[in-house]
Design a protein around this motif. Structure first.
Motif, mmCIF file in Angstrom:
data_model
loop_
_atom_site.group_PDB
_atom_site.id
_atom_site.type_symbol
_atom_site.label_atom_id
_atom_site.label_comp_id
_atom_site.label_asym_id
_atom_site.label_seq_id
_atom_site.Cartn_x
_atom_site.Cartn_y
_atom_site.Cartn_z
ATOM 1 N N THR A 59 0.711 -1.261 -0.026
ATOM 2 C CA THR A 59 0.073 -0.172 -0.048
ATOM 3 C C THR A 59 0.900 1.210 0.145
ATOM 4 O O THR A 59 0.597 2.152 -0.693
ATOM 5 N N ALA A 60 1.921 1.258 0.767
ATOM 6 C CA ALA A 60 2.866 2.357 0.950
ATOM 7 C C ALA A 60 3.408 2.606 -0.450
ATOM 8 O O ALA A 60 3.751 3.664 -0.849
ATOM 9 N N LEU A 61 4.009 1.352 -1.010
ATOM 10 C CA LEU A 61 4.665 1.796 -2.105
ATOM 11 C C LEU A 61 3.684 2.040 -3.715
ATOM 12 O O LEU A 61 4.077 2.878 -4.087
ATOM 13 N N ARG A 63 1.102 4.023 -2.837
ATOM 14 C CA ARG A 63 0.748 5.718 -2.715
ATOM 15 C C ARG A 63 2.107 6.317 -3.091
ATOM 16 O O ARG A 63 1.859 7.594 -3.513
ATOM 17 N N PHE A 64 3.167 5.882 -2.868
ATOM 18 C CA PHE A 64 4.484 6.579 -3.048
ATOM 19 C C PHE A 64 4.565 6.974 -4.527
ATOM 20 O O PHE A 64 4.941 7.829 -5.075
ATOM 21 N N ALA A 65 4.193 5.806 -5.397
ATOM 22 C CA ALA A 65 4.118 5.926 -6.845
ATOM 23 C C ALA A 65 3.126 6.957 -7.502
ATOM 24 O O ALA A 65 3.296 7.404 -8.228
ATOM 25 N N LEU A 66 2.109 6.972 -6.639
ATOM 26 C CA LEU A 66 1.105 7.971 -7.158
ATOM 27 C C LEU A 66 1.079 9.276 -6.589
ATOM 28 O O LEU A 66 0.544 10.159 -7.218
ATOM 29 N N GLN A 67 1.902 9.562 -5.700
ATOM 30 C CA GLN A 67 2.118 10.805 -5.029
ATOM 31 C C GLN A 67 2.845 11.642 -6.053
ATOM 32 O O GLN A 67 4.056 11.427 -6.244
ATOM 33 N N SER A 142 -4.399 -3.243 -9.426
ATOM 34 C CA SER A 142 -3.826 -2.446 -9.955
ATOM 35 C C SER A 142 -3.093 -1.617 -8.888
ATOM 36 O O SER A 142 -3.526 -1.627 -7.620
ATOM 37 N N LEU A 143 -2.392 -0.597 -9.365
ATOM 38 C CA LEU A 143 -1.602 0.408 -8.277
ATOM 39 C C LEU A 143 -2.639 0.916 -7.557
ATOM 40 O O LEU A 143 -2.520 1.281 -6.519
ATOM 41 N N GLU A 144 -3.806 1.741 -8.175
ATOM 42 C CA GLU A 144 -4.608 2.472 -7.438
ATOM 43 C C GLU A 144 -5.421 1.508 -6.336
ATOM 44 O O GLU A 144 -5.819 2.151 -5.365
ATOM 45 N N GLU A 145 -5.496 0.109 -6.714
ATOM 46 C CA GLU A 145 -6.246 -0.558 -5.760
ATOM 47 C C GLU A 145 -5.717 -0.942 -4.403
ATOM 48 O O GLU A 145 -6.120 -0.889 -3.549
ATOM 49 N N GLY A 148 -5.772 2.327 -2.348
ATOM 50 C CA GLY A 148 -6.749 2.586 -1.754
ATOM 51 C C GLY A 148 -7.017 1.802 -0.604
ATOM 52 O O GLY A 148 -8.169 1.921 0.171
ATOM 53 N N ARG A 149 -6.326 0.692 -0.205
ATOM 54 C CA ARG A 149 -6.527 -0.083 0.879
ATOM 55 C C ARG A 149 -6.591 0.804 2.152
ATOM 56 O O ARG A 149 -5.282 1.592 2.206
ATOM 57 N N THR A 150 -7.125 0.267 3.154
ATOM 58 C CA THR A 150 -6.840 1.102 4.422
ATOM 59 C C THR A 150 -6.005 0.169 5.285
ATOM 60 O O THR A 150 -5.995 -0.788 5.561
ATOM 61 N N THR A 151 -4.968 0.833 5.743
ATOM 62 C CA THR A 151 -4.002 0.205 6.609
ATOM 63 C C THR A 151 -4.307 0.386 8.100
ATOM 64 O O THR A 151 -5.117 1.071 8.453
ATOM 65 N N GLU A 152 -3.553 -0.326 9.137
ATOM 66 C CA GLU A 152 -3.977 -0.323 10.418
ATOM 67 C C GLU A 152 -3.552 1.104 11.070
ATOM 68 O O GLU A 152 -4.252 1.940 11.752
#
Length: 403
Positions: A59-61, A63-67, A142-145, A148-152
């Motif tokens: 998830t972090a990877l 979000r990093f790519a999409l930022q 996909s990267l967006e999916e 979009g996940r919720t982390t703890e």
């Protein structure tokens, strides 16, 4: 007040001192404050990865790519390839995003673009053969999916802290899986209540042994050091978190490396990559490292990653369950035979071929195998479930082809 001046500096301090949970919390806060903080993104992904929190790292990877507004970070390429190795679409999209980053040379930019094209083409072929829905069942998002996940940590950041601890307390009382979720989360909440709860878990012999060992790890990842008292198998024990003995790790303990190497040596022998004389010369030794020329031959052998992961999972489960009362790993040949028996059981059980001969099964090897299985009573059931899943995927794929 943050004595480090900023959460990024705090996170780096914790990361360098093996306090990965506190580091993840700090880097997460730093990213929340400034989403173009490249150092914080790097640290967050590394912290998740070092704790083997694969979903959070993915998830972090993503979000990093999409930022937008972030530079290229070559140190994250290996993490992306590892975390998205079973998700070719996400990996293609990740590399494509990297081609738009500043700080990337023209040749690398071209190489990454070509790599992204090739991976996406491969994914599209799979999509034509099996359909998008079937690929998603196999975890190909996909990267967006992924992003979009919720982390703890997302949840913790939005909930009142008292509500978080109330939920954690409930999880600790709901069985092994929920208790493991609770103790793994506590290491990422740097609050005195986290340490208090984790110390209490360590002394609670009613909990599964794996939970107690994970609580020890979580204390260390929270930044706690010094002596911690635990209770297991009716015995009190003190673990020094400054230098835990036996080794306290989320990975496969180093003591098992010689046996794992002998396991690979057997598989290489059965493929004809290693001569029988070379196998016999080294199989019964417990040397930590094989000769370089033999190690090179092992690299040429075909040793399925899935089967290796089966063994690694069983080792970690048994080690965590019994820690600190774990065996001294000697007799590498017998341990490797135990690993091979379990690999064969899994491979045959899920319907794969087993081209590695019949493992040696003397009494000692059987004892080692039974020790490994004693902490994973659902091993056979998991094999059957994996076999059914594969069969179901194959049937859906055939149905898709016929349509």
């Amino acid at each position: 007040m943050n004595p480090f001046g900023d959460f990024g500096s705090m996170g780096r301090f914790y990361l360098e001192n093996d306090s990965y949970g506190a580091a993840a919390f700090s880097f997460y806060r730093a990213v929340a404050q400034e989403n173009t903080n490249a150092n914080a993104w790097n640290g967050l992904i590394m912290s998740f990865s070092l704790m083997r929190r694969e979903e959070d790292a993915q998830t972090a990877l993503a979000r990093f790519a999409l930022q937008e507004g972030l530079p290229f970070d070559k140190n994250l390429v290996t993490f992306a390839m590892m975390m998205f190795q079973r998700s070719p679409l996400a990996l293609a999209q990740w590399f494509r995003a990297m081609t738009k980053r500043f700080g990337l040379g023209s040749q690398d930019r071209e190489n990454y673009a070509q790599l992204a094209d090739e991976m996406e083409q491969g994914y599209r072929k799979l999509e034509e053969q099996q359909g998008e829905a079937l690929l998603k069942l196999q975890g190909m998002f996909s990267l967006e999916e992924f992003a979009g996940r919720t982390t703890e940590l997302d949840w913790v950041s939005k909930e009142p802290i008292d509500s978080v601890y109330k939920q954690i307390q409930l999880w600790l009382e709901e069985g092994t899986d929920k208790a493991l979720t609770a103790v793994r989360l506590l290491c990422m909440i740097p609050d005195p209540r986290s340490e208090k709860l984790l110390r209490r878990v360590c002394r609670n012999e009613d909990l599964n042994g794996k939970v107690i060992t994970q609580a020890l790890l979580s204390l260390r990842w929270l930044g706690v050091r010094g002596n911690i008292k635990i209770h297991k198998m009716g015995e009190p024990f003190v673990i020094n978190l400054d230098d835990p003995t036996p080794e306290l790790t989320i990975s496969v303990p180093a003591a098992f490396k010689p046996a794992l190497d002998r396991m690979k040596l057997w598989m290489a022998k059965e493929q004809g990559v290693v001569a029988n004389e070379d196998y016999e010369r080294h199989a019964a030794t417990d040397e930590q490292e094989l000769p370089p020329e033999l190690a090179e031959k092992l690299a040429e052998a075909e040793i399925p990653a899935t089967l290796q992961e089966v063994v690694h999972t069983l080792i970690r489960a048994a080690y965590d369950h019994y820690y600190p009362f774990v065996p001294t790993v000697e007799e590498s040949r017998q341990w490797s035979s135990a690993f091979l028996m379990l690999m064969k059981q899994y491979a045959v059980g899920v319907g794969d071929k087993w081209p590695y001969g019949e493992p040696e099964a003397d009494d000692t090897a059987l004892l080692h195998r039974n020790w490994l299985l004693s902490a994973s009573p659902d091993f056979q059931a998991s094999i059957e479930a994996a076999g059914k899943f594969r069969t179901g995927i194959a049937q859906l794929s055939q149905a898709s082809d016929s349509n």
